[in-house]
Write a protein that holds these residues in place. Structure first.
Motif, PDB file in Angstrom:
ATOM      1  N   TYR A 320      34.175  72.530  61.152  1.00 52.73           N
ATOM      2  CA  TYR A 320      33.796  71.183  60.723  1.00 52.73           C
ATOM      3  C   TYR A 320      33.215  70.436  61.930  1.00 52.73           C
ATOM      4  N   SER A 322      31.819  66.601  62.938  1.00 57.61           N
ATOM      5  CA  SER A 322      31.773  65.219  62.458  1.00 57.61           C
ATOM      6  C   SER A 322      31.421  64.280  63.601  1.00 57.61           C
ATOM      7  N   ARG A 342      29.862  64.238  58.335  1.00 59.82           N
ATOM      8  CA  ARG A 342      30.669  65.439  58.533  1.00 59.82           C
ATOM      9  C   ARG A 342      29.986  66.626  57.865  1.00 59.82           C
ATOM     10  N   TYR A 343      30.028  67.771  58.562  1.00 61.98           N
ATOM     11  CA  TYR A 343      29.401  68.983  58.048  1.00 61.98           C
ATOM     12  C   TYR A 343      30.378  70.148  58.171  1.00 61.98           C
ATOM     13  N   ASP A 345      30.687  74.405  57.534  1.00 60.27           N
ATOM     14  CA  ASP A 345      29.720  75.488  57.433  1.00 60.27           C
ATOM     15  C   ASP A 345      30.116  76.631  56.510  1.00 60.27           C
ATOM     16  N   THR A 348      29.178  75.253  52.451  1.00 59.45           N
ATOM     17  CA  THR A 348      28.377  74.182  53.045  1.00 59.45           C
ATOM     18  C   THR A 348      28.682  72.836  52.383  1.00 59.45           C
ATOM     19  N   GLN A 349      29.128  71.908  53.177  1.00 64.50           N
ATOM     20  CA  GLN A 349      29.455  70.584  52.664  1.00 64.50           C
ATOM     21  C   GLN A 349      29.043  69.533  53.674  1.00 64.50           C
ATOM     22  N   VAL A 350      28.322  68.548  53.209  1.00 63.70           N
ATOM     23  CA  VAL A 350      27.915  67.417  54.034  1.00 63.70           C
ATOM     24  C   VAL A 350      28.534  66.158  53.436  1.00 63.70           C
ATOM     25  N   TYR A 352      28.969  61.905  53.883  1.00 66.44           N
ATOM     26  CA  TYR A 352      28.493  60.662  54.487  1.00 66.44           C
ATOM     27  C   TYR A 352      29.540  59.591  54.194  1.00 66.44           C
ATOM     28  N   ASP A 373      29.713  63.196  49.059  1.00 63.17           N
ATOM     29  CA  ASP A 373      29.855  64.598  49.441  1.00 63.17           C
ATOM     30  C   ASP A 373      28.841  65.444  48.690  1.00 63.17           C
ATOM     31  N   ARG A 375      28.196  69.521  48.255  1.00 63.60           N
ATOM     32  CA  ARG A 375      28.788  70.819  48.563  1.00 63.60           C
ATOM     33  C   ARG A 375      28.073  71.931  47.815  1.00 63.60           C
TER      34      ARG A 375
END
Length: 436
Positions: A320, A322, A342-343, A345, A348-350, A352, A373, A375
């Motif tokens: 993760y 962030s 936050r990302y 790997d 895959t999840q971003v 905000y 989110d 994902r």
């Protein structure tokens, strides 16, 4: 004293994905609505103290009564703290009786029992703890099936710089050994450096239960770096873990089918390993702006197939990343705005995020929050976009009277190879808190 009403309601839309080449090209969607929360929470936090020049007595109660309008029976109570604390300044000793929480000396969490401590000299303190572990604050009665006894020594190696604790704990569950641990802790504080560590070894199972190392270094420009390493059994290795996947609530009930040694092995098989590493950098950009950057790598091992319970696969290592930008005194003094990204790997999840605090007047404060989110699974078979936003308000017309409100909404759109789904909902809380 406090009273809080909570409501959370969602609407869902499910639809099967059309089968290529099939006759059904537009399956009928399914719509449902559900009330996730509809309850009143009544809380009390009571502190009473009485003392003389030598002795002091403190009584503490912290509890909650929950009236759930969705279930029958509706009511449920919880007790977080309920204890009497006695101290003697001349003897430099203390005694605490009742429901309490301790996170040192091998005791990690809430329990019903007794703690006693005495300062032998300037550098040495002797502690003793005995009682019954509390699984949940909702357990309002004392459960005496599991019991423990622990002793520890606090030693000031270098006064005001390095403190250490050594401990031993023995815990039983009926006729079975539940946990038997020896451990060591240290705490280091000096100028711009701090460090903390815990090592917990189960002497019954012959396994390391917890290793935690955490250190922070601050620089002259007020920037800092924090590093943490964490290895632990997940959950903590106890014989109680043998009931996972079984139809019993007490591992002693397994003795009709398994020997004690087999039960201990089953408990090990149900307990995974969790490992994580963390590094955080914080740097002020200006007097009112600070930038934070974190990296966390973690994984959880799999569990073994035994006693009719299938093995669980490992999670794999997920990293993760962030970052946060913290702005203070935005628009007016006392206002804070935090922007986060936050990302992850593995899947895959971003994410905000935005959190803020705005003092409108001396008695009114607003706190907006927003998180989005996005994902996607690594194999491309699943995707989900979701969001949650709200505005919270606290109004304090008098010094010890507070009215609280929060309202917001949630949404999500999900899709996999077989179906799609949508969620739309809202939530709100309304409460009052009175201090005396």
């Amino acid at each position: 004293m406090s009273a809080l009403y909570q409501r959370d309601e969602s609407g869902f839309l499910f639809q099967d994905s059309p089968i290529v080449g099939g006759t059904e090209v537009n399956p009928d969607p399914i719509e449902t609505n559900q009330v996730n929360l509809n309850e009143m929470l009544y809380g009390a936090d009571l502190n009473l103290s009485l003392g003389t020049d030598r002795n002091e007595a403190n009584f503490r109660f912290s509890g909650l009564y929950r009236d759930d309008f969705n279930t029958d029976p509706r009511d449920e109570g919880s007790i977080s703290s309920l204890y009497l604390d006695l101290s003697d300044r001349k003897l430099d000793a203390s005694l605490r009786l009742g429901r309490q929480t301790r996170n040192t000396g091998g005791v990690f969490g809430r329990f019903d029992g007794v703690y006693a401590g005495m300062q032998v000299n300037d550098r040495l303190k002797v502690n003793g703890v005995a009682g019954y572990p509390v699984q949940s604050s909702r357990d309002v009665y004392v459960a005496n099936d599991r019991r423990f006894l622990a002793t520890s020594l606090d030693l000031s190696v270098i006064p005001d710089v390095l403190d250490t604790t050594v401990y031993f704990l023995d815990q039983t569950y009926g006729n079975l050994k539940d946990r038997q641990a020896a451990g060591f802790e240290f705490r280091y504080f000096q100028d711009n450096r701090t460090a903390y560590g815990v090592f917990d070894y189960d002497t019954h199972y012959g396994q390391m239960n917890l290793t935690l190392l955490n250190g922070t270094l601050k620089f002259k420009d007020d920037s800092s770096v924090t590093v943490a390493l964490d290895y632990r059994r997940s959950p903590f290795l106890t014989t109680q873990n043998a009931i996972f996947g079984q139809t019993v609530s007490d591992p002693n009930q397994l003795r009709d089918m398994y020997s004690d040694e087999e039960i201990y092995q089953i408990a090990e098989d149900r307990t995974a390993y969790s490992r994580s590493a963390y590094i955080s950098l914080a740097r002020p950009l200006t007097e009112k702006l600070q930038l934070n950057f974190d990296v966390i790598a973690s994984n959880v091992s799999g569990t073994k197939n035994s006693a009719g319970v299938e093995a669980q696969p490992p999670t794999g290592t997920e990293v993760y990343y962030s970052t946060q930008l913290v702005a203070s005194d935005v628009f007016k003094q006392g206002a804070i705005a935090i922007f986060g990204l936050r990302y992850a790997d593995l899947a895959t999840q971003v994410s905000y995020q935005f959190n803020g605090r705005l003092p409108v007047t001396r008695s009114l404060r607003l706190s907006p929050r927003l998180r989005i989110d996005d994902r996607n699974s690594s194999d491309g078979t699943f995707s989900r976009t979701s969001g949650r936003g709200s505005v919270a308000a606290t109004w304090s017309p008098k010094r010890m009277l507070h009215f609280e409100f929060e309202g917001g909404g949630v949404y999500s759109d999900s899709a996999n190879t077989q179906s799609t789904s949508q969620e739309r909902g809202y939530f709100l809380t309304i409460g009052i808190r009175k201090d005396f």
